[in-house]
Design a protein around this motif. Structure first.
Motif, PDB file in Angstrom:
ATOM      1  N   LYS A  50      -6.130  -3.734  14.065  1.00 59.60           N
ATOM      2  CA  LYS A  50      -5.469  -5.009  14.336  1.00 59.60           C
ATOM      3  C   LYS A  50      -4.062  -4.992  13.724  1.00 59.60           C
ATOM      4  O   LYS A  50      -3.903  -4.795  12.513  1.00 59.60           O
ATOM      5  CB  LYS A  50      -6.262  -6.184  13.736  1.00 59.60           C
ATOM      6  N   GLU A  51      -3.077  -5.207  14.548  1.00 59.31           N
ATOM      7  CA  GLU A  51      -1.679  -5.195  14.101  1.00 59.31           C
ATOM      8  C   GLU A  51      -1.408  -6.331  13.114  1.00 59.31           C
ATOM      9  O   GLU A  51      -0.699  -6.145  12.122  1.00 59.31           O
ATOM     10  CB  GLU A  51      -0.752  -5.294  15.316  1.00 59.31           C
ATOM     11  N   TRP A  52      -1.963  -7.516  13.378  1.00 56.85           N
ATOM     12  CA  TRP A  52      -1.737  -8.659  12.493  1.00 56.85           C
ATOM     13  C   TRP A  52      -2.335  -8.396  11.103  1.00 56.85           C
ATOM     14  O   TRP A  52      -1.768  -8.810  10.095  1.00 56.85           O
ATOM     15  CB  TRP A  52      -2.301  -9.954  13.083  1.00 56.85           C
ATOM     16  N   VAL A  85      -0.568  -8.351   7.329  1.00 56.30           N
ATOM     17  CA  VAL A  85      -1.118  -9.044   6.155  1.00 56.30           C
ATOM     18  C   VAL A  85      -1.258  -8.062   4.988  1.00 56.30           C
ATOM     19  O   VAL A  85      -0.924  -8.390   3.841  1.00 56.30           O
ATOM     20  CB  VAL A  85      -2.473  -9.715   6.486  1.00 56.30           C
ATOM     21  N   ALA A  86      -1.723  -6.850   5.269  1.00 53.40           N
ATOM     22  CA  ALA A  86      -1.864  -5.824   4.225  1.00 53.40           C
ATOM     23  C   ALA A  86      -0.504  -5.487   3.627  1.00 53.40           C
ATOM     24  O   ALA A  86      -0.360  -5.406   2.401  1.00 53.40           O
ATOM     25  CB  ALA A  86      -2.518  -4.562   4.797  1.00 53.40           C
ATOM     26  N   TYR A  87       0.503  -5.314   4.467  1.00 54.90           N
ATOM     27  CA  TYR A  87       1.843  -5.011   3.977  1.00 54.90           C
ATOM     28  C   TYR A  87       2.428  -6.188   3.203  1.00 54.90           C
ATOM     29  O   TYR A  87       3.146  -6.001   2.225  1.00 54.90           O
ATOM     30  CB  TYR A  87       2.760  -4.611   5.132  1.00 54.90           C
ATOM     31  N   ALA A 108      -4.316  -5.362  -0.863  1.00 55.04           N
ATOM     32  CA  ALA A 108      -3.546  -4.696   0.199  1.00 55.04           C
ATOM     33  C   ALA A 108      -4.232  -3.400   0.636  1.00 55.04           C
ATOM     34  O   ALA A 108      -4.312  -3.109   1.838  1.00 55.04           O
ATOM     35  CB  ALA A 108      -2.126  -4.411  -0.284  1.00 55.04           C
ATOM     36  N   ILE A 109      -4.732  -2.635  -0.311  1.00 55.44           N
ATOM     37  CA  ILE A 109      -5.417  -1.384   0.025  1.00 55.44           C
ATOM     38  C   ILE A 109      -6.687  -1.673   0.825  1.00 55.44           C
ATOM     39  O   ILE A 109      -6.973  -1.007   1.825  1.00 55.44           O
ATOM     40  CB  ILE A 109      -5.726  -0.570  -1.253  1.00 55.44           C
ATOM     41  N   SER A 110      -7.427  -2.675   0.405  1.00 56.33           N
ATOM     42  CA  SER A 110      -8.648  -3.039   1.137  1.00 56.33           C
ATOM     43  C   SER A 110      -8.313  -3.493   2.560  1.00 56.33           C
ATOM     44  O   SER A 110      -8.983  -3.107   3.521  1.00 56.33           O
ATOM     45  CB  SER A 110      -9.396  -4.154   0.406  1.00 56.33           C
ATOM     46  N   LEU A 111      -7.278  -4.304   2.690  1.00 53.09           N
ATOM     47  CA  LEU A 111      -6.874  -4.765   4.020  1.00 53.09           C
ATOM     48  C   LEU A 111      -6.390  -3.606   4.886  1.00 53.09           C
ATOM     49  O   LEU A 111      -6.635  -3.579   6.097  1.00 53.09           O
ATOM     50  CB  LEU A 111      -5.795  -5.838   3.905  1.00 53.09           C
ATOM     51  N   ALA A 112      -5.717  -2.642   4.266  1.00 53.78           N
ATOM     52  CA  ALA A 112      -5.255  -1.481   5.027  1.00 53.78           C
ATOM     53  C   ALA A 112      -6.448  -0.677   5.546  1.00 53.78           C
ATOM     54  O   ALA A 112      -6.425  -0.187   6.683  1.00 53.78           O
ATOM     55  CB  ALA A 112      -4.361  -0.600   4.154  1.00 53.78           C
ATOM     56  N   ALA A 113      -7.479  -0.566   4.739  1.00 56.43           N
ATOM     57  CA  ALA A 113      -8.678   0.152   5.183  1.00 56.43           C
ATOM     58  C   ALA A 113      -9.341  -0.575   6.349  1.00 56.43           C
ATOM     59  O   ALA A 113      -9.748   0.055   7.333  1.00 56.43           O
ATOM     60  CB  ALA A 113      -9.658   0.301   4.023  1.00 56.43           C
ATOM     61  N   ILE A 114      -9.413  -1.891   6.257  1.00 56.28           N
ATOM     62  CA  ILE A 114      -9.993  -2.682   7.348  1.00 56.28           C
ATOM     63  C   ILE A 114      -9.111  -2.577   8.590  1.00 56.28           C
ATOM     64  O   ILE A 114      -9.609  -2.477   9.714  1.00 56.28           O
ATOM     65  CB  ILE A 114     -10.192  -4.146   6.915  1.00 56.28           C
ATOM     66  N   THR A 115      -7.805  -2.554   8.377  1.00 55.31           N
ATOM     67  CA  THR A 115      -6.868  -2.401   9.487  1.00 55.31           C
ATOM     68  C   THR A 115      -7.091  -1.082  10.209  1.00 55.31           C
ATOM     69  O   THR A 115      -7.072  -1.025  11.451  1.00 55.31           O
ATOM     70  CB  THR A 115      -5.409  -2.468   8.979  1.00 55.31           C
ATOM     71  N   LEU A 116      -7.319  -0.033   9.440  1.00 54.61           N
ATOM     72  CA  LEU A 116      -7.557   1.271  10.037  1.00 54.61           C
ATOM     73  C   LEU A 116      -8.817   1.261  10.903  1.00 54.61           C
ATOM     74  O   LEU A 116      -8.858   1.873  11.965  1.00 54.61           O
ATOM     75  CB  LEU A 116      -7.677   2.332   8.942  1.00 54.61           C
ATOM     76  N   LEU A 117      -9.812   0.532  10.458  1.00 51.62           N
ATOM     77  CA  LEU A 117     -11.071   0.473  11.213  1.00 51.62           C
ATOM     78  C   LEU A 117     -10.981  -0.459  12.423  1.00 51.62           C
ATOM     79  O   LEU A 117     -11.522  -0.164  13.479  1.00 51.62           O
ATOM     80  CB  LEU A 117     -12.215   0.032  10.299  1.00 51.62           C
ATOM     81  N   THR A 118     -10.289  -1.596  12.258  1.00 53.95           N
ATOM     82  CA  THR A 118     -10.228  -2.589  13.345  1.00 53.95           C
ATOM     83  C   THR A 118      -9.031  -2.388  14.259  1.00 53.95           C
ATOM     84  O   THR A 118      -9.028  -2.894  15.384  1.00 53.95           O
ATOM     85  CB  THR A 118     -10.160  -4.008  12.765  1.00 53.95           C
TER      86      THR A 118
END
Length: 192
Positions: free
Chosen positions: A167-169, A173-175, A155-165
């Motif tokens: 992307k709402e979707w 997924v991170a949450y 989840a933390i890794s996905l949140a970091a990628i979310t911050l960079l990209t």
């Protein structure tokens, strides 16, 4: 004179850079992700502690089982020695010229002592089984904590990628991964 240096990873630098610029622009998306990441990291720290703690407890329980098994084995060896002496005494009863009454009494004494040793060995074996069962239960709990820890790291890794990209979707997924982590942690806490 020694100085401590912290060398941040490129990922950490990018995350920090994106967060600082987002705050300067009043970007609520990045701020929300940053806060959520901090919360997930805190949860991850607690999960990591619990996983390590239960792993140590399972190892200690397994060690206690091994000690009890060794003690039981020693008692069974003692039982076998008493059985051998009983058998020799019973054999001596039938040898002409030896005091049969003395060896009859010895055989009876060894038989009585042997029963006490057998009971003690069985108690130790039961204690060893209890420690083994406890170890298995705690090890299962450890696996749940470790699964929860893995999910929160994802989840933390996905949140970091979310911050960079952005992307709402991907944020959802991170949450979701964070939610899964909380569910797994709850199962561990409830010993399920």
């Amino acid at each position: 004179m020694t100085e401590d240096f912290e060398v941040p990873s490129p990922h950490e630098k990018q995350l920090e850079h994106a967060t600082e610029h987002a705050q300067a622009r009043g970007d609520s998306f990045a701020s929300k992700i940053a806060v959520m990441t901090a919360i997930m990291a805190t949860i991850g720290a607690m999960l990591s502690y619990q996983a390590g703690s239960t792993e140590s407890e399972a190892a200690m329980d397994k060690n206690n089982a091994a000690i009890k098994k060794t003690e039981a084995s020693n008692e069974w060896n003692y039982y076998q020695a008493k059985s051998s002496r009983q058998n020799l005494s019973e054999l001596a009863i039938h040898i002409p010229g030896l005091d049969a009454a003395h060896y009859t009494a010895e055989a009876q004494r060894y038989k009585t002592e042997k029963e006490e040793v057998r009971k003690k060995a069985e108690v130790l074996e039961a204690e060893a089984r209890e420690w083994d069962e406890k170890s298995e239960l705690v090890l299962h709990q450890h696996h749940r904590w470790a699964q929860a820890m893995t999910a929160i790291q994802i989840a933390i890794s996905l949140a970091a990628i979310t911050l960079l990209t952005r992307k709402e979707w991907l944020k959802r997924v991170a949450y979701s991964a964070a939610g899964l982590s909380v569910v797994l942690g709850s199962l561990a806490w409830l010993h399920l």
